[in-house]
Scaffold this motif. Structure first.
Motif, PDB file in Angstrom:
ATOM      1  N   GLN A 459      -0.447  14.143 -18.220  1.00 31.77           N
ATOM      2  CA  GLN A 459      -1.499  13.831 -18.729  1.00 31.77           C
ATOM      3  C   GLN A 459      -1.714  12.121 -18.812  1.00 31.77           C
ATOM      4  O   GLN A 459      -2.953  11.795 -19.176  1.00 31.77           O
ATOM      5  N   ILE A 460      -0.609  11.645 -18.766  1.00 35.73           N
ATOM      6  CA  ILE A 460      -0.935  10.093 -18.884  1.00 35.73           C
ATOM      7  C   ILE A 460      -1.183   9.584 -17.458  1.00 35.73           C
ATOM      8  O   ILE A 460      -1.064   8.249 -17.120  1.00 35.73           O
ATOM      9  N   ASP A 461      -1.809  10.299 -16.707  1.00 31.61           N
ATOM     10  CA  ASP A 461      -2.100   9.739 -15.195  1.00 31.61           C
ATOM     11  C   ASP A 461      -3.006   8.598 -15.302  1.00 31.61           C
ATOM     12  O   ASP A 461      -2.640   7.524 -14.436  1.00 31.61           O
ATOM     13  N   GLU A 462      -3.946   8.558 -16.239  1.00 29.82           N
ATOM     14  CA  GLU A 462      -4.810   7.514 -16.265  1.00 29.82           C
ATOM     15  C   GLU A 462      -4.214   6.284 -16.508  1.00 29.82           C
ATOM     16  O   GLU A 462      -4.617   5.269 -15.914  1.00 29.82           O
ATOM     17  N   LYS A 463      -3.266   6.430 -17.476  1.00 29.87           N
ATOM     18  CA  LYS A 463      -2.695   5.040 -17.994  1.00 29.87           C
ATOM     19  C   LYS A 463      -1.681   4.476 -16.925  1.00 29.87           C
ATOM     20  O   LYS A 463      -1.755   3.373 -16.530  1.00 29.87           O
ATOM     21  N   VAL A 464      -1.062   5.390 -16.244  1.00 33.28           N
ATOM     22  CA  VAL A 464      -0.209   5.090 -14.875  1.00 33.28           C
ATOM     23  C   VAL A 464      -0.937   4.406 -13.908  1.00 33.28           C
ATOM     24  O   VAL A 464      -0.719   3.393 -13.248  1.00 33.28           O
ATOM     25  N   LYS A 465      -2.345   4.914 -13.875  1.00 37.84           N
ATOM     26  CA  LYS A 465      -3.233   4.446 -12.802  1.00 37.84           C
ATOM     27  C   LYS A 465      -3.251   2.754 -13.053  1.00 37.84           C
ATOM     28  O   LYS A 465      -3.459   2.200 -12.117  1.00 37.84           O
ATOM     29  N   GLU A 466      -3.778   2.648 -14.230  1.00 34.69           N
ATOM     30  CA  GLU A 466      -3.890   1.283 -14.708  1.00 34.69           C
ATOM     31  C   GLU A 466      -2.775   0.341 -14.586  1.00 34.69           C
ATOM     32  O   GLU A 466      -3.142  -0.789 -14.055  1.00 34.69           O
ATOM     33  N   ILE A 467      -1.715   0.975 -14.914  1.00 35.53           N
ATOM     34  CA  ILE A 467      -0.575  -0.013 -14.621  1.00 35.53           C
ATOM     35  C   ILE A 467      -0.471  -0.213 -13.021  1.00 35.53           C
ATOM     36  O   ILE A 467       0.007  -1.408 -12.484  1.00 35.53           O
ATOM     37  N   ALA A 468      -0.706   0.930 -12.358  1.00 34.46           N
ATOM     38  CA  ALA A 468      -0.511   0.646 -10.719  1.00 34.46           C
ATOM     39  C   ALA A 468      -1.534  -0.327 -10.187  1.00 34.46           C
ATOM     40  O   ALA A 468      -1.146  -1.159  -9.434  1.00 34.46           O
ATOM     41  N   SER A 469      -2.673  -0.531 -10.817  1.00 30.32           N
ATOM     42  CA  SER A 469      -3.670  -1.361 -10.530  1.00 30.32           C
ATOM     43  C   SER A 469      -3.222  -2.863 -10.570  1.00 30.32           C
ATOM     44  O   SER A 469      -3.635  -3.818 -10.166  1.00 30.32           O
ATOM     45  N   VAL A 470      -2.498  -2.977 -12.033  1.00 34.36           N
ATOM     46  CA  VAL A 470      -1.719  -4.315 -12.054  1.00 34.36           C
ATOM     47  C   VAL A 470      -0.754  -4.782 -10.964  1.00 34.36           C
ATOM     48  O   VAL A 470      -0.894  -6.100 -10.606  1.00 34.36           O
ATOM     49  N   TYR A 471       0.072  -3.966 -10.517  1.00 39.73           N
ATOM     50  CA  TYR A 471       1.198  -4.259  -9.920  1.00 39.73           C
ATOM     51  C   TYR A 471       1.166  -3.768  -8.453  1.00 39.73           C
ATOM     52  O   TYR A 471       1.974  -4.065  -7.383  1.00 39.73           O
ATOM     53  N   LYS A 472      -0.152  -3.488  -7.998  1.00 40.93           N
ATOM     54  CA  LYS A 472      -0.147  -2.971  -6.714  1.00 40.93           C
ATOM     55  C   LYS A 472      -0.221  -3.913  -5.446  1.00 40.93           C
ATOM     56  O   LYS A 472       0.539  -3.487  -4.216  1.00 40.93           O
ATOM     57  N   ASP A 473      -0.208  -5.230  -5.956  1.00 45.54           N
ATOM     58  CA  ASP A 473      -0.149  -6.177  -4.912  1.00 45.54           C
ATOM     59  C   ASP A 473       1.449  -6.965  -4.940  1.00 45.54           C
ATOM     60  O   ASP A 473       1.532  -8.063  -4.148  1.00 45.54           O
ATOM     61  N   ALA A 474       2.233  -6.403  -5.944  1.00 40.59           N
ATOM     62  CA  ALA A 474       3.506  -7.173  -5.901  1.00 40.59           C
ATOM     63  C   ALA A 474       4.011  -6.786  -4.395  1.00 40.59           C
ATOM     64  O   ALA A 474       3.794  -6.176  -3.498  1.00 40.59           O
ATOM     65  N   LYS A 475       4.828  -7.963  -4.145  1.00 47.65           N
ATOM     66  CA  LYS A 475       5.523  -7.952  -2.943  1.00 47.65           C
ATOM     67  C   LYS A 475       6.989  -7.223  -2.827  1.00 47.65           C
ATOM     68  O   LYS A 475       7.787  -6.799  -1.962  1.00 47.65           O
ATOM     69  N   ASN A 476       7.759  -7.358  -4.145  1.00 47.87           N
ATOM     70  CA  ASN A 476       8.967  -6.766  -4.362  1.00 47.87           C
ATOM     71  C   ASN A 476       8.969  -6.418  -5.822  1.00 47.87           C
ATOM     72  O   ASN A 476       8.294  -6.729  -6.699  1.00 47.87           O
ATOM     73  N   CYS A 477       9.631  -5.315  -6.056  1.00 45.46           N
ATOM     74  CA  CYS A 477      10.039  -4.632  -7.362  1.00 45.46           C
ATOM     75  C   CYS A 477      11.247  -4.168  -7.554  1.00 45.46           C
ATOM     76  O   CYS A 477      12.324  -3.777  -6.417  1.00 45.46           O
ATOM     77  N   LEU A 592       4.173   9.105 -10.121  1.00 47.76           N
ATOM     78  CA  LEU A 592       2.531   9.121 -10.105  1.00 47.76           C
ATOM     79  C   LEU A 592       2.261   7.529  -9.507  1.00 47.76           C
ATOM     80  O   LEU A 592       1.340   7.311  -9.048  1.00 47.76           O
ATOM     81  N   LEU A 593       3.425   6.652 -10.339  1.00 47.05           N
ATOM     82  CA  LEU A 593       2.898   5.241 -10.129  1.00 47.05           C
ATOM     83  C   LEU A 593       3.078   4.894  -8.435  1.00 47.05           C
ATOM     84  O   LEU A 593       2.237   4.116  -7.993  1.00 47.05           O
ATOM     85  N   SER A 594       3.975   5.312  -7.925  1.00 45.28           N
ATOM     86  CA  SER A 594       3.974   5.288  -6.497  1.00 45.28           C
ATOM     87  C   SER A 594       2.906   5.762  -5.697  1.00 45.28           C
ATOM     88  O   SER A 594       2.032   5.159  -4.848  1.00 45.28           O
ATOM     89  N   TYR A 595       2.488   6.888  -6.109  1.00 40.95           N
ATOM     90  CA  TYR A 595       1.378   7.598  -5.376  1.00 40.95           C
ATOM     91  C   TYR A 595       0.131   6.690  -5.737  1.00 40.95           C
ATOM     92  O   TYR A 595      -0.531   6.436  -4.804  1.00 40.95           O
ATOM     93  N   HIS A 596      -0.302   6.227  -7.048  1.00 40.66           N
ATOM     94  CA  HIS A 596      -1.476   5.417  -6.935  1.00 40.66           C
ATOM     95  C   HIS A 596      -1.427   4.239  -6.403  1.00 40.66           C
ATOM     96  O   HIS A 596      -2.559   3.705  -5.777  1.00 40.66           O
ATOM     97  N   ILE A 597      -0.170   3.484  -6.366  1.00 46.83           N
ATOM     98  CA  ILE A 597      -0.454   2.267  -5.658  1.00 46.83           C
ATOM     99  C   ILE A 597      -0.586   2.387  -4.327  1.00 46.83           C
ATOM    100  O   ILE A 597      -1.368   1.768  -3.661  1.00 46.83           O
ATOM    101  N   ALA A 598       0.021   3.414  -3.620  1.00 42.80           N
ATOM    102  CA  ALA A 598      -0.200   3.613  -2.244  1.00 42.80           C
ATOM    103  C   ALA A 598      -1.463   4.063  -1.814  1.00 42.80           C
ATOM    104  O   ALA A 598      -2.167   3.488  -1.043  1.00 42.80           O
ATOM    105  N   VAL A 599      -2.254   4.774  -2.903  1.00 41.43           N
ATOM    106  CA  VAL A 599      -3.592   5.262  -2.475  1.00 41.43           C
ATOM    107  C   VAL A 599      -4.570   3.853  -2.837  1.00 41.43           C
ATOM    108  O   VAL A 599      -5.307   3.589  -1.822  1.00 41.43           O
ATOM    109  N   MET A 600      -4.174   3.082  -3.883  1.00 45.21           N
ATOM    110  CA  MET A 600      -4.843   1.807  -3.819  1.00 45.21           C
ATOM    111  C   MET A 600      -4.774   0.957  -2.862  1.00 45.21           C
ATOM    112  O   MET A 600      -5.836   0.178  -2.417  1.00 45.21           O
TER     113      MET A 600
END
Ligand code: M6R
Length: 618
Positions: A459-477, A592-600
């Protein structure tokens, strides 16, 4: 790798074959092709790219869809670049035979040279075109039927294959054969129709009766007559075993989710429950696993357990190492199957080898099993796919009951593998007396809560999505974890890199200061697993070290955490449980994080580039 889908019977072959290819696309999607026989001519359509592209091409060729016999292929390229010409199916020189192939013919070059000297010429760079011409040459020189020609030709072949072959002069039969790559035959009512596929998913809505060929077997499938199975080496007849399929159609469809990966992430509460159901008996306070009970002495007297696997399954194996050593006090080594098989390992009959594989078909894991067996070890398999090669090759084993996993990125397979490993570690710990009974019972109770806790976490999916939107353009993690959560860090990094193509590395948190710390600056997101048990204080210190170098911290913490929440840039809470069970929870937000970043980022989540679900080549 590569998917085969074929049909022979009374229905229109095209929709069956093409839908079958779509379900098998997880096995490779470099190119696709289909041959339909209209009773007189074979119509071939093939192209670089996905099955949907092939469908578009065939739209303008209505004649290519008419006929009751068809054969299709979706390719993960090995020999020859992915282009139209190298796509399967491949015709023989005369144009009479057509063949689809999953695997690699290792001695194709020698055979090709011999065939060229006999007047053959080749259009493609593939080993498959060599094989279909070898069969043709045997057929012509021996003056035999297709079945015999396939059998004789294959005795000259070195490598791995699952093949389906059709001869337009014998329009009521298809020949299939396997060595190292899977092939299933769906048997229709009264033998009026047959389906051939790399797994049963293409025909599950038509028949529940399936024959899975064993290695070194071939089958002659004849409409109206049935299936005759022979040994390839000596042509001896084998009685085929017809298995009843458990798979249902909704298990292999997206069920309202945008992607299989997301569906499979959300299936984890059920998958984990299905995996421990009937095994974890709370009232009796025992774990019941006959596959362990029958061989309990082997486990209890083992010098060590060696776990072999690849990819995500290897990460589950690493969690297994922590579980077995902590709970059952048995020494464990975890090996990449690909390294183990080639490094001349020292194995004795006092070793127990556990092989982990979702697909049960991974070539390196299969080879590691064969090697360990040949050296006297007892080999136990943990697989998801029922009846797979690894399930059959091992002395004993347990299935994860995750259901079909179609997304190329493994999710529910990982958590159910950990579930099985936890059950085994607890069972051995109880049998050895290394876990006090009250601790054992506490584990069972906590384990029972896990599916509900995973459900909460989803159920925290929305929160994970927000975090994903912040870091989706990172080149390295970076992904950091300690103890039981070090393998989760590795798995988190693998999930991100394979579907979003962002470079990511997993490390034991304390290793960071031995090198990776040099990478840290304000542009580097670092995902840290910092649950409240185990090495919490040490992880907090690692986080401080990162913060003082301006790194961005995204922390996975236990509900109610105070310290890390204050330091971290973002945090995600997971429910409290025993430390040994935390990987089952901490892995969920990372998936979830990887999923949302990839979708974004607009990536193809279910079919990431260059990958295939089932790696049946070295
Ligand atoms: O079927 P297996 O579990 O043997 O497959 C092993 C790896 O190929 C697999 O886990 C791979 O790493 C996945 N793409 C990970 O998501």
């Amino acid at each position: 790798m590569c998917g085969i889908s074929a049909y022979i019977g009374y229905r229109k072959a095209y929709p069956i074959v093409i839908n079958g290819l779509k379900r098998l696309e997880y096995r490779g999607y470099d190119s696709a092709g289909v041959m339909i026989f209209d009773g007189e001519n074979m119509h071939l359509s093939k192209t670089k790219g996905k099955v949907s592209h092939l469908e578009e091409i065939i739209k303008s060729k209505p004649k290519s869809k008419v006929g009751n016999i068809g054969m299709g292929h979706t390719r993960w390229a090995t020999h020859g670049v992915p282009n139209d010409v190298n796509s399967h199916p491949h015709f023989s020189q005369s144009g009479d035979l057509v063949l689809v192939h999953n695997g690699i013919i290792e001695n194709y070059d020698t055979i090709k040279k011999e065939l060229i000297s006999r007047g053959y010429s080749f259009k493609s760079d593939t080993d498959t075109e060599v094989l279909v011409n070898l069969i043709e040459e045997v057929k012509l020189t021996e003056g035999c039927k297709l079945g015999k020609a396939v059998q004789l030709a294959l005795t000259n072949v070195v490598g791995a294959y699952a093949i389906a072959v059709f001869d337009k002069n014998r329009p009521n039969e298809i020949i299939v054969a396997r060595l190292g790559s899977p092939i299933a035959i769906g048997v229709g009512k009264d033998n009026k129709e047959f389906f051939v596929a790399s797994d049963a998913s293409p025909f599950v809505e038509y028949t529940k009766d399936a024959i899975y060929l064993e290695d070194e077997e071939m089958a002659i499938i004849r409409v109206g007559k049935g299936v005759k199975v022979h040994k390839i080496m000596d042509d001896a007849l084998v009685q085929p075993e017809i298995q009843k399929l458990q798979m249902s159609l909704d298990q292999i469809e997206k069920g309202g989710f945008d992607h299989f990966m997301l569906k499979e992430i959300y299936e984890q509460p059920k998958a984990i429950t299905d995996t421990f159901r009937g095994r974890m008996l709370l009232e009796e306070k025992i774990i019941k696993m006959s596959s362990i009970e029958t061989y309990l002495d082997k486990f209890l007297n083992a010098n060590r357990i060696i776990i072999v696997a690849c990819g995500t399954s290897w990460h589950a194996g690493l969690v297994g190492e922590y579980l077995f050593e902590d709970l059952a006090r048995i020494p464990v080594e975890v090996e990449y199957a690909s390294e183990f098989r080639y490094r001349n390992p020292i194995i004795t009959n006092k070793d127990v080898v556990i092989a982990i594989s979702q697909s049960g078909e991974t070539a390196d894991t299969l080879a590691a099993i064969k090697l360990a067996k040949s050296m006297g070890a007892f080999v136990y398999g943990i697989c998801n796919v029922v009846g797979s090669s690894i399930a059959r090759e091992t002395h004993s084993g347990a299935y994860t009951h995750a259901g079909p996993e179609i997304g190329v990125a493994s999710t529910k397979a990982f958590t159910t593998q950990i579930t099985v490993l936890t059950l085994i570690a607890l069972k051995l710990g109880q049998a050895k007396g290394s876990i006090p009974q009250h601790n054992f019972e506490n584990y069972l109770e906590k384990m029972q809560l896990i599916p509900k806790q995973v459900e909460e976490l989803l159920q925290i999916d929305e929160k994970v999505k927000e975090i994903a939107s912040v870091y989706k353009d990172a080149k390295n993690c970076l992904y950091l974890g300690r103890g039981f959560n070090f393998p989760v860090a590795l798995e988190g990094a693998l999930k991100l890199k394979e579907i979003s193509y962002i470079h990511a590395e997993g490390y034991p948190a304390a290793e960071m200061k031995h090198g990776p710390i040099a990478l840290i600056d304000e542009n580097m997101p670092i995902f840290v697993i910092a649950t409240n048990k185990g090495h919490y204080e040490k992880v907090v210190s690692n986080i401080q070290e990162i913060k003082s170098r301006a790194g961005k911290i995204i922390a996975i913490v236990t509900e109610g955490d105070v310290t890390v929440k204050e330091i971290a840039d973002h945090y995600i809470e997971v429910p409290d449980t025993e430390e040994a069970l935390t990987p089952l929870l901490t892995t969920i937000p990372l998936q979830l994080l990887s999923y949302h970043i990839a979708v974004m980022l607009g990536k193809n989540v279910d079919q990431p580039r260059n990958l295939a679900k089932s790696v049946t080549v070295e």
